[in-house]
Design a protein around this motif. Structure first.
Motif, PDB file in Angstrom:
ATOM      1  N   LEU A  36      10.357  -4.712  10.676  1.00 26.34           N
ATOM      2  CA  LEU A  36       9.267  -3.919   9.865  1.00 26.34           C
ATOM      3  C   LEU A  36      10.493  -4.113   9.040  1.00 26.34           C
ATOM      4  N   VAL A  37      10.082  -3.889   7.640  1.00 25.58           N
ATOM      5  CA  VAL A  37      11.544  -3.431   6.601  1.00 25.58           C
ATOM      6  C   VAL A  37      10.581  -2.092   5.923  1.00 25.58           C
ATOM      7  N   LEU A  38      10.795  -1.070   5.878  1.00 26.74           N
ATOM      8  CA  LEU A  38      10.400   0.050   5.121  1.00 26.74           C
ATOM      9  C   LEU A  38      11.424   0.252   3.942  1.00 26.74           C
ATOM     10  N   THR A  39      10.359   0.383   3.168  1.00 24.87           N
ATOM     11  CA  THR A  39      11.102   0.931   1.522  1.00 24.87           C
ATOM     12  C   THR A  39      10.461   1.771   0.054  1.00 24.87           C
ATOM     13  N   LEU A  40      11.654   2.490  -0.155  1.00 19.52           N
ATOM     14  CA  LEU A  40      10.823   3.690  -0.782  1.00 19.52           C
ATOM     15  C   LEU A  40      11.112   3.038  -2.109  1.00 19.52           C
ATOM     16  N   CYS A  41       9.623   3.565  -2.618  1.00 15.49           N
ATOM     17  CA  CYS A  41       9.272   3.042  -3.841  1.00 15.49           C
ATOM     18  C   CYS A  41       9.111   4.525  -5.175  1.00 15.49           C
ATOM     19  N   THR A  42       9.133   4.046  -6.116  1.00 19.01           N
ATOM     20  CA  THR A  42       8.315   5.410  -7.221  1.00 19.01           C
ATOM     21  C   THR A  42       7.596   4.961  -8.055  1.00 19.01           C
ATOM     22  N   ASP A  43       7.080   3.213  -7.731  1.00 19.23           N
ATOM     23  CA  ASP A  43       6.152   2.871  -9.438  1.00 19.23           C
ATOM     24  C   ASP A  43       4.683   2.653  -8.070  1.00 19.23           C
ATOM     25  N   ARG A  44       4.281   3.461  -7.893  1.00 19.82           N
ATOM     26  CA  ARG A  44       3.131   3.930  -6.875  1.00 19.82           C
ATOM     27  C   ARG A  44       1.893   2.140  -6.846  1.00 19.82           C
ATOM     28  N   ARG A  45       2.069   1.188  -7.680  1.00 20.47           N
ATOM     29  CA  ARG A  45       0.898   0.047  -7.987  1.00 20.47           C
ATOM     30  C   ARG A  45       1.639  -0.814  -7.621  1.00 20.47           C
ATOM     31  N   THR A  46       3.075  -0.512  -6.771  1.00 20.93           N
ATOM     32  CA  THR A  46       3.965  -1.700  -6.585  1.00 20.93           C
ATOM     33  C   THR A  46       3.548  -1.198  -4.815  1.00 20.93           C
ATOM     34  N   SER A  47       3.193  -0.154  -4.029  1.00 18.42           N
ATOM     35  CA  SER A  47       3.368   0.795  -2.992  1.00 18.42           C
ATOM     36  C   SER A  47       2.114  -0.463  -2.603  1.00 18.42           C
ATOM     37  N   ARG A  48       1.720   0.303  -0.666  1.00 17.44           N
ATOM     38  CA  ARG A  48       0.867  -1.110  -0.299  1.00 17.44           C
ATOM     39  C   ARG A  48      -0.334  -0.154  -1.162  1.00 17.44           C
ATOM     40  N   ARG A  49      -1.183  -1.415  -0.809  1.00 17.76           N
ATOM     41  CA  ARG A  49      -2.721  -0.391  -1.723  1.00 17.76           C
ATOM     42  C   ARG A  49      -3.869   0.285  -0.139  1.00 17.76           C
ATOM     43  N   ALA A  50      -4.086   1.059  -0.650  1.00 12.42           N
ATOM     44  CA  ALA A  50      -4.821   2.505   0.003  1.00 12.42           C
ATOM     45  C   ALA A  50      -6.384   2.595  -0.065  1.00 12.42           C
ATOM     46  N   SER A  51      -7.137   2.898   1.210  1.00 17.71           N
ATOM     47  CA  SER A  51      -8.299   2.681   0.588  1.00 17.71           C
ATOM     48  C   SER A  51      -8.162   4.326  -0.169  1.00 17.71           C
ATOM     49  N   PRO A  52      -9.466   4.605  -0.871  1.00 11.52           N
ATOM     50  CA  PRO A  52      -9.421   6.032  -1.994  1.00 11.52           C
ATOM     51  C   PRO A  52      -9.474   7.158  -1.083  1.00 11.52           C
ATOM     52  N   ASN A  53      -8.365   7.973  -1.340  1.00 11.30           N
ATOM     53  CA  ASN A  53      -8.361   9.438  -0.519  1.00 11.30           C
ATOM     54  C   ASN A  53      -7.717   9.865   0.861  1.00 11.30           C
ATOM     55  N   LYS A  54      -7.228   8.029   1.201  1.00 10.49           N
ATOM     56  CA  LYS A  54      -6.964   7.830   2.660  1.00 10.49           C
ATOM     57  C   LYS A  54      -5.909   7.381   2.129  1.00 10.49           C
ATOM     58  N   SER A  55      -4.973   7.530   1.724  1.00  9.95           N
ATOM     59  CA  SER A  55      -3.391   7.359   1.347  1.00  9.95           C
ATOM     60  C   SER A  55      -3.255   9.321   1.885  1.00  9.95           C
ATOM     61  N   ARG A  56      -1.349   8.795   2.894  1.00 12.53           N
ATOM     62  CA  ARG A  56      -0.935  10.474   3.249  1.00 12.53           C
ATOM     63  C   ARG A  56       0.400  10.682   2.628  1.00 12.53           C
ATOM     64  N   PRO A  57       0.828  11.776   2.494  1.00 13.94           N
ATOM     65  CA  PRO A  57       1.996  12.370   2.008  1.00 13.94           C
ATOM     66  C   PRO A  57       3.311  11.406   2.033  1.00 13.94           C
ATOM     67  N   GLU A 108       6.880   9.884  24.630  1.00 16.77           N
ATOM     68  CA  GLU A 108       6.842   8.544  23.221  1.00 16.77           C
ATOM     69  C   GLU A 108       6.047   8.984  22.782  1.00 16.77           C
ATOM     70  N   ARG A 109       6.085   8.294  21.663  1.00 10.43           N
ATOM     71  CA  ARG A 109       5.460   8.667  20.195  1.00 10.43           C
ATOM     72  C   ARG A 109       4.837   7.997  19.336  1.00 10.43           C
ATOM     73  N   ARG A 110       3.770   8.072  18.466  1.00 11.49           N
ATOM     74  CA  ARG A 110       3.605   7.223  17.356  1.00 11.49           C
ATOM     75  C   ARG A 110       3.912   7.616  16.003  1.00 11.49           C
ATOM     76  N   ILE A 111       4.685   6.406  15.291  1.00  9.35           N
ATOM     77  CA  ILE A 111       5.107   7.369  13.938  1.00  9.35           C
ATOM     78  C   ILE A 111       4.038   5.770  12.996  1.00  9.35           C
ATOM     79  N   TYR A 112       2.704   6.850  12.541  1.00  9.44           N
ATOM     80  CA  TYR A 112       2.160   5.421  11.563  1.00  9.44           C
ATOM     81  C   TYR A 112       2.299   5.187  10.282  1.00  9.44           C
ATOM     82  N   TYR A 113       2.916   4.651   9.420  1.00 12.12           N
ATOM     83  CA  TYR A 113       3.163   3.952   7.881  1.00 12.12           C
ATOM     84  C   TYR A 113       2.494   3.127   7.576  1.00 12.12           C
ATOM     85  N   ASP A 114       1.105   3.144   7.664  1.00 14.34           N
ATOM     86  CA  ASP A 114       0.207   2.287   6.486  1.00 14.34           C
ATOM     87  C   ASP A 114      -0.247   2.786   5.644  1.00 14.34           C
ATOM     88  N   GLU A 115      -0.879   2.723   4.773  1.00 14.02           N
ATOM     89  CA  GLU A 115      -1.107   3.513   3.559  1.00 14.02           C
ATOM     90  C   GLU A 115      -0.773   4.709   3.443  1.00 14.02           C
TER      91      GLU A 115
END
Length: 1088
Positions: A976-997, A954-961
């Motif tokens: 759950l619906v996951l969508t790829l977006c090119t506009d960073r402003r429309t992506s999920r808000r993340a804490s500073p220096n906390k978003s992952r690639p 068993e494993r986990r996949i984290y997709y927040d931020e």
């Protein structure tokens, strides 16, 4: 000082050092860790029923709980002096006080929850140190009180710091002191505190759980302050918090604000866990979750007037709340404190070393001095906190390399030990003993696994080998005269092809038209290993042989385990034999037990036996197979005929056992395939064959028989094995999940449970992967089988039974070459059998049959227990003589042996699991891509839990931020619906220096990069048909079988519970940290 209810309490003033001379330092001070450290309310919270609930022990104490539930502990002089003079070592539970400089640790927030408003009613329940009259500073999370306000009014932080500039850090305490020994003993007797084992959530170290006898659910120990320096495996004293501080159960949907009962509520879903919390789906450390109960208040069988009964009543009345508690003492330190494995983090120290001269001129900052004296140690086990290692405590070789600027030091695994964890230190202090080598290499990792689990893998001492016979040993004439000679029987072993420690053999002969006599022969190690000899002590310390991937650590010297004690074909060997007379319906009608001499005619592998069972190998065609050497007067027709008869008998035994209520929860197991150089190249799922079950049935029968005999002879000091009934609440959760999905499950007994699973298997015949998942989760409520001494549970004989096997008595008798418990059972059984013979000789009741066989009226080894004879004076005298001869241990020693064997057995299992993970990691590291199907077990707005069937993990996949990924969580439908977006402003808000690639979460393919007309497919394996001895490859028809190809899914990706998704697995860590196996979504999008 203040008075309340006649009780004098001294308020502590908390000082905060704020240095704002340097703006850079001020900015740094505002940076807080992700997990804040909690201010302990333990010292101020009253118990659930009006008095303190807790047990205390100092960090330097090491003790046990004796029979009277008193705690006996020792502590060094420094701690004795500290606690002897500390007026706050014992605190009145009825009064609220300010924690001595403790930080505030918020309970884990659910993913979709809003942060509570400070000072709210809900906040006061969840965060005991927060109220409208307390002020929190983001840079200093502890509540600040003015010394003149008795803690009732907030004050300005800066003004307080200016007033007390000289008191910085010198008196700061992050943890409460442990209770005194006398206080602990008194509180245990009163039921105000409880003793339990401390277990940490591997996914969130701030969450720990304690199982308290009598409570239907585990107690949550939330936050660093509440955990009070306890670590994984410690036996701790826990005080239960008042009801207002209890937390909401994860996954519960009820209203927890009023704590009211919810009649007729559904059980929490087991597989479809809503991943709002941080618990791992199915993790060993996961607590016993509560589920809604009926409106009737239940005390779970406890007197409602007792402390435990009152808590049970509250648990029943407030089914959506989990009890919380605080560690107030450490009763016994975990042995794992001495076997820490991890990596040194020199990045924080090297910059200081380079600027040492400059920094030494500025000693105002405590941080600079701290950084120069210590470096961090990050343990491999996520359940342990980071540690501080003093440079003076490093081995000379490591210290020298650090001084030379050798950065490769942090790529090596080191062995460490926790020395101390003081009240004024947020992290424990440890010292490094030695290093194993590079973390990315197999051998250092194996050595670390053995060290971490306290497994001795050194050579046997010369003293332990001194009394062993020569390798050319022959059976002495004295043994030939005293033992039953069974060398005329066609006897053989059935083991894995590579096995060298052959400690069990089988024989069968027809004694009449309706009776077959089956012989179960076990190597007689009690002849070679006498009690309390150096070899016995070493075998006891090792306790068990360990079988890792490509490695074996034996319990006994090879001369014994692979030669003179092993059933080598063609050699006369000493055995302990049980002969069963079995009729045509599988009933045992008679039996004989005694010491014998046997001679094995051949060593069969499981595959050989399976080929005979499958009729691939018979008398006419046996020449076409590669067969082992055959010894003695027997031909292959004798061996083949015996295997067929044994197979038919074993099927009847198995059928009868399951009719009696046995249950089998067994899944397919992943096997790693190695090349000739021992390098892993692939894996496959396999399951046991009928040849495995053939041997298993006769071993179970022999173990049950040995348990019956020794428990009759020694009702106070027999070493047995018990398996308690499953955890009731977890079982109800699983039953509720099956019911929700239209699957009928009856768990009223082990037999009904097994029948229900059989029916579910038929229903899910088109989805065998889901059935495997259900079987895996059905095993979660099961408790561990353990050794025990009968005298300890003399008044509770109903607890002796083995639930899974549906046997009232069971022990381990059949593997003395690799389990020390079996040697103890052999000695006990030998004493009982010889006492029978001695008594019968004295009474002269031995008669001769027409064939000259001895017919004895035995009271222990017969089916029916002759209590009158066993309690007679002459028989007790005979038993006393044999007890002294074989040095059968008394009750206290047997109890200690049982406890130690249980601990070592768990350590062996941890080591074997770690070894399997290591080689899976090595396999993934070698391969560029490893794509497989996975099923979604848990789903939420932050992560999903998946089950990869091919590897059975068993494993986990984290997709927040995640940068470039939009997450849409539909709570009502758990979608759950996951969508790829090119506009960073429309992506999920993340804490500073906390978003992952994005690459950390998904392997995204652009279809435009592919050749026209071709889809991007990845072969998941190229394994040719492989055969593992005694195992058959399991093919569920899934698309990730060897040679199959998997296509990436298109984004947007919609996921629901139990959805099938494709994932790419990869190796994590090695040289740069603890190794792990990571999973990423395998998808494609034109936006890539």
């Amino acid at each position: 000082m203040m008075k309340g209810n006649g009780i004098m309490m001294e308020q502590q003033v908390v000082f905060v050092d704020v240095v704002d001379k340097d703006k850079k330092k001020k900015r740094r001070s505002n940076r807080r860790p992700k997990h804040n450290i909690a201010s302990s309310s333990s010292s101020s919270s009253c118990s659930v029923y009006g008095s303190a609930n807790g047990t205390h022990e100092a960090t330097e104490w090491s003790g046990t709980v004796n029979g009277s539930n008193n705690v006996s502990m020792t502590m060094n002089s420094s701690y004795s002096q500290k606690f002897g003079s500390d007026s706050h070592a014992i605190k009145d539970p009825g009064m609220g006080t300010v924690c001595n400089g403790g930080f505030s640790s918020f309970p884990t927030m659910h993913i979709d929850e809003e942060a509570p408003e400070l000072g709210s009613i809900k906040d006061q329940c969840q965060y005991p140190s927060v109220s409208k009259d307390n002020v929190f500073s983001r840079s200093c999370p502890e509540p600040i009180y003015h010394k003149d306000t008795n803690g009732s009014l907030p004050i300005n932080v800066n003004s307080l710091c200016q007033e007390n500039q000289q008191a910085v850090d010198m008196r700061k305490k992050y943890f409460d002191p442990y209770w005194l020994v006398e206080t602990v003993n008194e509180a245990i007797q009163k039921g105000e505190i409880f003793v339990a084992t401390f277990r940490v959530n591997a996914h969130n170290r701030l969450e720990a759980y304690c199982t308290i006898d009598g409570l239907p659910t585990d107690v949550l120990i939330n936050g660093v302050a509440a955990q009070n320096r306890a670590v994984e495996g410690d036996i701790v004293a826990v005080r239960i918090d008042p009801l207002a501080l209890w937390t909401r159960l994860k996954g519960s949907a009820g209203n927890t604000n009023n704590g009211g009962r919810s009649d007729g509520s559904k059980a929490v879903e087991v597989v479809g866990v809503n991943c709002k919390g941080k618990e791992k789906v199915g993790d060993d450390s996961e607590p016993n979750k509560c589920i809604p109960m009926s409106s009737d208040v239940s005390n779970f069988g406890h007197d409602p007037l007792t402390p435990i009964g009152k808590i049970c009543a509250l648990v029943s009345s407030f089914p959506f709340k989990r009890p919380t508690g605080t560690v107030v003492a450490i009763i016994e330190k975990s042995p794992r404190r001495d076997t820490v494995v991890g990596f040194l983090g020199i990045n924080q120290w090297v910059p200081y070393r380079e600027g040492l001269k400059k920094e030494t001129k500025k000693k105002q900052s405590s941080v600079s001095s701290f950084s120069g004296e210590f470096i961090h140690l990050t343990p491999n086990d996520a359940k342990f906190p980071k540690m501080l290692v003093s440079l003076s405590n490093l081995p000379d070789c490591i210290n020298k390399r650090l001084m030379e600027g050798d950065a490769t030091v942090e790529m090596e695994l080191v062995a460490a030990r926790i020395d101390d964890w003081r009240e004024d230190s947020l992290l424990p202090h440890a010292h490094v003993m030695h290093n194993f080598g590079r973390g990315g290499e197999i051998e250092p990792q194996v050595a670390a696994i053995l060290f971490e689990n306290s497994i001795c893998h050194t050579e046997f001492s010369a003293e332990s080998l001194s009394n062993l016979p020569e390798s050319s040993w022959q059976v002495p004439f004295k043994e030939l005269e005293s033992r039953k000679d069974l060398r005329n029987l066609c006897t053989f072993t059935i083991d894995p092809a590579t096995a060298s420690d052959l400690d069990d053999a089988l024989s069968v002969e027809r004694v009449s038209d309706g009776i077959l006599r089956v012989g179960v022969h076990i190597a007689d190690m009690s002849y070679f290993i006498l009690p309390d000899t150096p070899l016995d002590i070493e075998a006891r310390n090792r306790s068990s042989s360990i079988y890792l991937q490509q490695h074996k650590v034996p319990m006994l010297p090879p001369l014994l385990s692979e030669n003179i004690g092993s059933f080598v074909p063609g050699k006369d060997r000493l055995a302990f034999s049980i002969l069963f007379d079995i009729n045509l319906v599988g009933d045992v009608v008679d039996r004989w037990i005694g010491r014998t001499i046997i001679r094995s005619c051949c060593k069969l592998s499981y595959q050989h036996a399976q080929d005979i069972i499958d009729k691939l190998m018979d008398v006419e065609r046996h020449g076409k197979f590669q067969l082992p050497d055959l010894y003695g007067p027997f031909g292959w027709e004798d061996v083949i005929g015996s295997v067929k008869m044994l197979h038919e008998i074993s099927k009847m035994l198995k059928e009868n056992r399951f009719k009696d209520g046995a249950i089998r929860l067994e899944n397919s197991k992943p096997f790693i395939l190695f090349d000739e150089q021992g390098i892993p190249y692939d894996s496959m799922l396999a399951e046991q064959t009928e040849s495995n079950y053939l041997v298993e049935e006769f071993m179970l029968l022999a173990n049950r028989t040995a348990a019956e005999v020794i428990s009759r002879a020694y009702p106070d000091c027999a070493l047995l094995r018990r398996h308690p009934e499953p955890n009731g609440r977890k079982l109800k959760e699983f039953e509720g999940f099956c019911c929700k999905h239209g699957l009928e499950l009856n768990t009223s007994s082990s037999g009904q449970f097994n029948v229900s699973l059989g029916k579910i298997k038929d229903v899910l015949q088109n989805d065998p992967v889901l059935f495997d998942i259900l079987v895996s989760y059905a095993s979660r409520p099961m408790q561990l089988a353990t050794y025990f001494c009968t005298g300890v549970l003399r008044e509770r004989e109903n607890e002796w039974a083995h639930y899974a096997l549906a046997m009232p008595l069971y022990t381990h008798f059949t593997s003395p070459l690799r389990r020390y418990a079996d040697i103890v059972v052999h000695r006990t059984l030998a004493a009982a059998i010889e006492a029978e013979e001695l008594y019968l000789q004295q009474e002269k009741i031995i008669s001769k049959s027409s064939k000259g066989d001895e017919i004895m009226a035995k009271c222990f080894s017969n089916f029916y227990f002759d209590v009158h004879t066993a309690e007679s004076k002459k028989f007790r005298e005979a038993l006393a003589a044999t007890t002294s001869k074989y040095r059968v241990p008394r009750m206290e020693i047997v109890a200690d042996i049982a406890t130690y064997c249980n601990e070592k057995r768990l350590a062996c299992r941890r080591a074997e699991d770690a070894s399997e993970k290591l080689y899976l990691w090595a396999l993934l590291k070698k391969r560029e891509t490893f794509v497989a199907e996975a099923r979604v077990l848990g789903l939420g707005p932050k992560f999903m839990s998946i089950y990869i069937h091919k590897l059975a993990i068993e494993r986990r996949i984290y997709y927040d931020e995640v940068e470039g990924l939009t997450v849409e969580w539909l709570e009502t439908t758990s979608t759950l619906v996951l969508t790829l977006c090119t506009d960073r402003r429309t992506s999920r808000r993340a804490s500073p220096n906390k978003s992952r690639p994005l690459e950390d979460v998904a392997w995204v393919i652009n279809p435009c990069d592919l050749e026209p007309g071709l889809s991007h497919c990845v072969k998941v394996g190229t394994t040719q048909e492989a055969r593992i001895d005694g195992m058959v490859q399991k093919n569920h028809g899934s698309r990730d079988e060897p040679g199959d190809e998997l296509e990436p899914a298109f984004l947007p990706l919609t996921v629901r519970i139990l959805s099938t998704i494709h994932v790419a697995l990869h190796a994590i860590g090695g040289d740069d940290g603890p190794l792990d196996i990571g999973a990423r979504l395998y998808v494609c999008s034109y936006l890539k």
